[in-house]
Write an enzyme that holds these catalytic residues in place. Structure first.
Site, PDB file in Angstrom:
ATOM      1  N   ARG A 160      13.423   0.918 -15.332  1.00  0.00           N
ATOM      2  CA  ARG A 160      13.391  -0.506 -14.959  1.00  0.00           C
ATOM      3  C   ARG A 160      12.011  -1.152 -15.106  1.00  0.00           C
ATOM      4  O   ARG A 160      11.625  -2.013 -14.311  1.00  0.00           O
ATOM      5  CB  ARG A 160      13.889  -0.720 -13.519  1.00  0.00           C
ATOM      6  CG  ARG A 160      15.296  -0.287 -13.293  1.00  0.00           C
ATOM      7  CD  ARG A 160      16.328  -1.002 -14.148  1.00  0.00           C
ATOM      8  NE  ARG A 160      17.581  -0.319 -14.019  1.00  0.00           N
ATOM      9  CZ  ARG A 160      17.980   0.659 -14.861  1.00  0.00           C
ATOM     10  NH1 ARG A 160      17.261   0.982 -15.921  1.00  0.00           N
ATOM     11  NH2 ARG A 160      19.108   1.280 -14.658  1.00  0.00           N
ATOM     12  N   SER A 209      20.110  -5.734  -8.519  1.00  0.00           N
ATOM     13  CA  SER A 209      19.490  -4.814  -7.557  1.00  0.00           C
ATOM     14  C   SER A 209      18.193  -5.408  -7.014  1.00  0.00           C
ATOM     15  O   SER A 209      17.352  -5.875  -7.774  1.00  0.00           O
ATOM     16  CB  SER A 209      19.163  -3.479  -8.228  1.00  0.00           C
ATOM     17  OG  SER A 209      20.352  -2.862  -8.632  1.00  0.00           O
ATOM     18  N   GLU A 280      12.785  -4.364  -7.547  1.00  0.00           N
ATOM     19  CA  GLU A 280      13.138  -4.416  -8.971  1.00  0.00           C
ATOM     20  C   GLU A 280      13.166  -5.867  -9.436  1.00  0.00           C
ATOM     21  O   GLU A 280      12.737  -6.178 -10.549  1.00  0.00           O
ATOM     22  CB  GLU A 280      14.519  -3.777  -9.176  1.00  0.00           C
ATOM     23  CG  GLU A 280      15.003  -3.827 -10.620  1.00  0.00           C
ATOM     24  CD  GLU A 280      16.272  -3.015 -10.839  1.00  0.00           C
ATOM     25  OE1 GLU A 280      16.415  -1.925 -10.254  1.00  0.00           O
ATOM     26  OE2 GLU A 280      17.130  -3.495 -11.595  1.00  0.00           O
TER      27      GLU A 280
HETATM   28  C1  LIG Z   1      25.593  -8.905 -10.754  1.00  0.00           C
HETATM   29  C2  LIG Z   1      24.397  -8.273 -11.427  1.00  0.00           C
HETATM   30  C3  LIG Z   1      24.483  -6.967 -11.862  1.00  0.00           C
HETATM   31  C4  LIG Z   1      23.383  -6.370 -12.498  1.00  0.00           C
HETATM   32  N1  LIG Z   1      23.499  -5.077 -12.911  1.00  0.00           N
HETATM   33  C5  LIG Z   1      22.458  -4.496 -13.539  1.00  0.00           C
HETATM   34  C6  LIG Z   1      22.563  -3.145 -14.010  1.00  0.00           C
HETATM   35  O1  LIG Z   1      23.580  -2.482 -13.899  1.00  0.00           O
HETATM   36  N2  LIG Z   1      21.463  -2.619 -14.623  1.00  0.00           N
HETATM   37  C7  LIG Z   1      20.307  -3.312 -14.809  1.00  0.00           C
HETATM   38  O2  LIG Z   1      19.360  -2.783 -15.391  1.00  0.00           O
HETATM   39  N3  LIG Z   1      20.186  -4.586 -14.366  1.00  0.00           N
HETATM   40  C8  LIG Z   1      21.227  -5.187 -13.737  1.00  0.00           C
HETATM   41  N4  LIG Z   1      21.105  -6.462 -13.291  1.00  0.00           N
HETATM   42  C9  LIG Z   1      19.799  -7.158 -13.425  1.00  0.00           C
HETATM   43  C10 LIG Z   1      19.636  -7.965 -14.701  1.00  0.00           C
HETATM   44  O3  LIG Z   1      20.904  -8.375 -15.213  1.00  0.00           O
HETATM   45  C11 LIG Z   1      18.874  -7.189 -15.783  1.00  0.00           C
HETATM   46  O4  LIG Z   1      17.571  -6.858 -15.361  1.00  0.00           O
HETATM   47  C12 LIG Z   1      18.765  -8.002 -17.070  1.00  0.00           C
HETATM   48  O5  LIG Z   1      18.283  -7.178 -18.107  1.00  0.00           O
HETATM   49  C13 LIG Z   1      17.860  -9.230 -16.935  1.00  0.00           C
HETATM   50  O6  LIG Z   1      18.055 -10.008 -18.093  1.00  0.00           O
HETATM   51  P1  LIG Z   1      17.831 -11.582 -18.064  1.00  0.00           P
HETATM   52  O7  LIG Z   1      17.939 -12.045 -19.457  1.00  0.00           O
HETATM   53  O8  LIG Z   1      18.756 -12.232 -17.092  1.00  0.00           O
HETATM   54  O9  LIG Z   1      16.341 -11.675 -17.580  1.00  0.00           O
HETATM   55  P2  LIG Z   1      15.736 -12.596 -16.420  1.00  0.00           P
HETATM   56  O10 LIG Z   1      16.378 -12.202 -15.128  1.00  0.00           O
HETATM   57  O11 LIG Z   1      15.804 -14.007 -16.827  1.00  0.00           O
HETATM   58  O12 LIG Z   1      14.235 -12.078 -16.422  1.00  0.00           O
HETATM   59  C14 LIG Z   1      13.937 -10.767 -15.975  1.00  0.00           C
HETATM   60  C15 LIG Z   1      12.551 -10.406 -16.491  1.00  0.00           C
HETATM   61  O13 LIG Z   1      12.630 -10.308 -17.918  1.00  0.00           O
HETATM   62  C16 LIG Z   1      11.699 -11.205 -18.504  1.00  0.00           C
HETATM   63  N5  LIG Z   1      12.252 -11.733 -19.748  1.00  0.00           N
HETATM   64  C17 LIG Z   1      13.433 -12.355 -19.947  1.00  0.00           C
HETATM   65  N6  LIG Z   1      13.604 -12.646 -21.246  1.00  0.00           N
HETATM   66  C18 LIG Z   1      12.493 -12.215 -21.880  1.00  0.00           C
HETATM   67  C19 LIG Z   1      12.048 -12.233 -23.232  1.00  0.00           C
HETATM   68  N7  LIG Z   1      12.787 -12.753 -24.222  1.00  0.00           N
HETATM   69  N8  LIG Z   1      10.833 -11.719 -23.516  1.00  0.00           N
HETATM   70  C20 LIG Z   1      10.053 -11.181 -22.541  1.00  0.00           C
HETATM   71  N9  LIG Z   1      10.412 -11.129 -21.248  1.00  0.00           N
HETATM   72  C21 LIG Z   1      11.632 -11.637 -20.919  1.00  0.00           C
HETATM   73  C22 LIG Z   1      11.452 -12.285 -17.474  1.00  0.00           C
HETATM   74  O14 LIG Z   1      10.205 -12.915 -17.698  1.00  0.00           O
HETATM   75  C23 LIG Z   1      11.499 -11.470 -16.191  1.00  0.00           C
HETATM   76  O15 LIG Z   1      10.260 -10.815 -15.982  1.00  0.00           O
HETATM   77  C24 LIG Z   1      22.191  -7.094 -12.669  1.00  0.00           C
HETATM   78  C25 LIG Z   1      22.107  -8.425 -12.229  1.00  0.00           C
HETATM   79  C26 LIG Z   1      23.202  -9.010 -11.621  1.00  0.00           C
HETATM   80  C27 LIG Z   1      23.103 -10.445 -11.160  1.00  0.00           C
END
Ligand SMILES: Cc1cc2nc3c(=O)[nH]c(=O)nc-3n(C[C@H](O)[C@H](O)[C@H](O)COP(=O)(O)OP(=O)(O)OC[C@H]3O[C@@H](n4cnc5c(N)ncnc54)[C@H](O)[C@@H]3O)c2cc1C
Length: 296
Positions: A160, A209, A280
């Site tokens: 993570r 999480s 996280e």
């Molecule tokens: C219901 C639910 C279930 C989930 N289950 C999981 C799971 O099973 N496993 C898991 O790992 N995560 C899980 N997550 C967390 C989340 O979905 C992941 O961490 C996901 O990868 C975040 O992606 P995002 O595009 O929404 O990023 P954001 O939440 O928008 O951003 C997260 C981080 O990534 C950075 N970021 C986003 N896009 C970029 C980019 N293009 N370049 C550089 N940095 C960037 C942001 O600056 C920030 O630091 C869950 C979340 C929810 C709400």
């Protein structure tokens, strides 16, 4: 490129909490993205990229930075020569759709991760034994200093986390997948989604999480359940009654309330198990937890 001012950021997150981004841009092309990062550097502003906002908690006061949301060419994905080639802003759901249609397996674990390709790189997102590190060939990283392709090793992907700099943006990524029938992919996805639905609050506003799993026999969720925090509420923020490692926005929650719940969770985990839980969820704006053991 158009720079918008004071854009409400909470609305772009799955938990629906937080104030405005002082500056906001939606680059559609690599040129626009490079221009935006150079503009921020010239203005002395931090850059924060938001994906689907599924792992972020934005401060109630908002954030004094340039927030980028990758759209246009960055939102697409295609399967090509055994690879999934995707923009940094492509939703995992879109990627999964493309891989299934092309008969490429290996991305199914991401079916319950509601984020984007770029967010997955930064977080090394993972579930059910798979993660980005396991399938990522390389990613194109953009900053005011320029653009470069990095391998999974070069990105420093660990549990993570990644070694990406705060201002670095993942513009594109390529994943190495394996042949698998669309029928089998569909069956695997249905099974994983059913498992997810049985264990987590999938229909609530959360940011995924809250804490990383500690090096302990109990997961963060089980630990917070054992200390009696399931259902615990501060203002509009509530620890999920279904899963101890989720915070729900149960109605007009504020970031300060979610933060207070997190501080309380850390206090109890330290007191009962001697474990310092590490968050996280990514903080945006001036959010900070007190030292473990202290409440807000
Ligand atoms: C219901 C639910 C279930 C989930 N289950 C999981 C799971 O099973 N496993 C898991 O790992 N995560 C899980 N997550 C967390 C989340 O979905 C992941 O961490 C996901 O990868 C975040 O992606 P995002 O595009 O929404 O990023 P954001 O939440 O928008 O951003 C997260 C981080 O990534 C950075 N970021 C986003 N896009 C970029 C980019 N293009 N370049 C550089 N940095 C960037 C942001 O600056 C920030 O630091 C869950 C979340 C929810 C709400």
């Amino acid at each position: 490129m158009n720079i918008e001012q004071s854009v409400p950021l909470g609305r772009l997150t799955t938990v629906g909490i937080g104030g405005p981004a002082r500056h906001f841009a939606r680059p559609q092309t690599l040129d626009e993205l490079e221009e935006a990062t150079r503009w921020a550097a010239a203005e002395g502003l931090d850059v924060f990229t938001i994906g689907l906002g599924s792992n972020v908690l934005v401060a109630d006061e908002g954030v004094d930075a340039l927030v980028l949301r990758l759209e246009g060419e960055f939102a697409g994905a295609e399967a090509r020569d055994g690879l999934l080639v995707a923009g940094g802003g492509a939703a995992n759901a879109v990627c999964l759709h493309r891989t299934r249609a092309a008969g490429l397996g290996g991305f199914e674990f991401a079916c319950a991760i509601p984020g984007t390709v770029g967010g997955g790189v930064r977080m090394n997102a993972g579930a059910y034994g798979g993660d980005w590190r396991g399938i990522l060939e390389r990613a194109l990283v953009v900053s005011a200093e320029g653009s470069e392709w990095r391998t999974a090793d070069g990105l420093g992907l660990e549990y993570r986390r990644s070694a990406l700099g705060a201002d670095e943006v993942v513009a594109r990524a390529e994943f190495r997948l394996v042949p698998k029938s669309p029928h089998e992919i569909k069956a695997t996805v249905s099974e994983l989604q059913a498992q997810r639905k049985a264990a987590q609050p999938t229909n609530k506003r959360t940011f995924g999480s809250v804490f990383k799993n500690p090096d302990h026999e109990l997961s963060a969720g089980r630990m917070l359940e054992a200390v009696g925090l399931k259902g615990h509420r501060i203002g509009g923020a509530q620890i999920s009654p279904r899963h101890g490692n989720f915070i729900e926005n149960a109605g007009d929650a504020r970031a300060a309330e979610a933060l207070a719940l997190m501080a309380e969770a850390r206090r109890r985990a330290l007191e009962e198990y001697g474990v310092e839980l590490v968050h996280e969820v990514r903080f945006v704006g001036g959010l900070e937890l007190p030292p473990a053991g202290e409440t807000l």
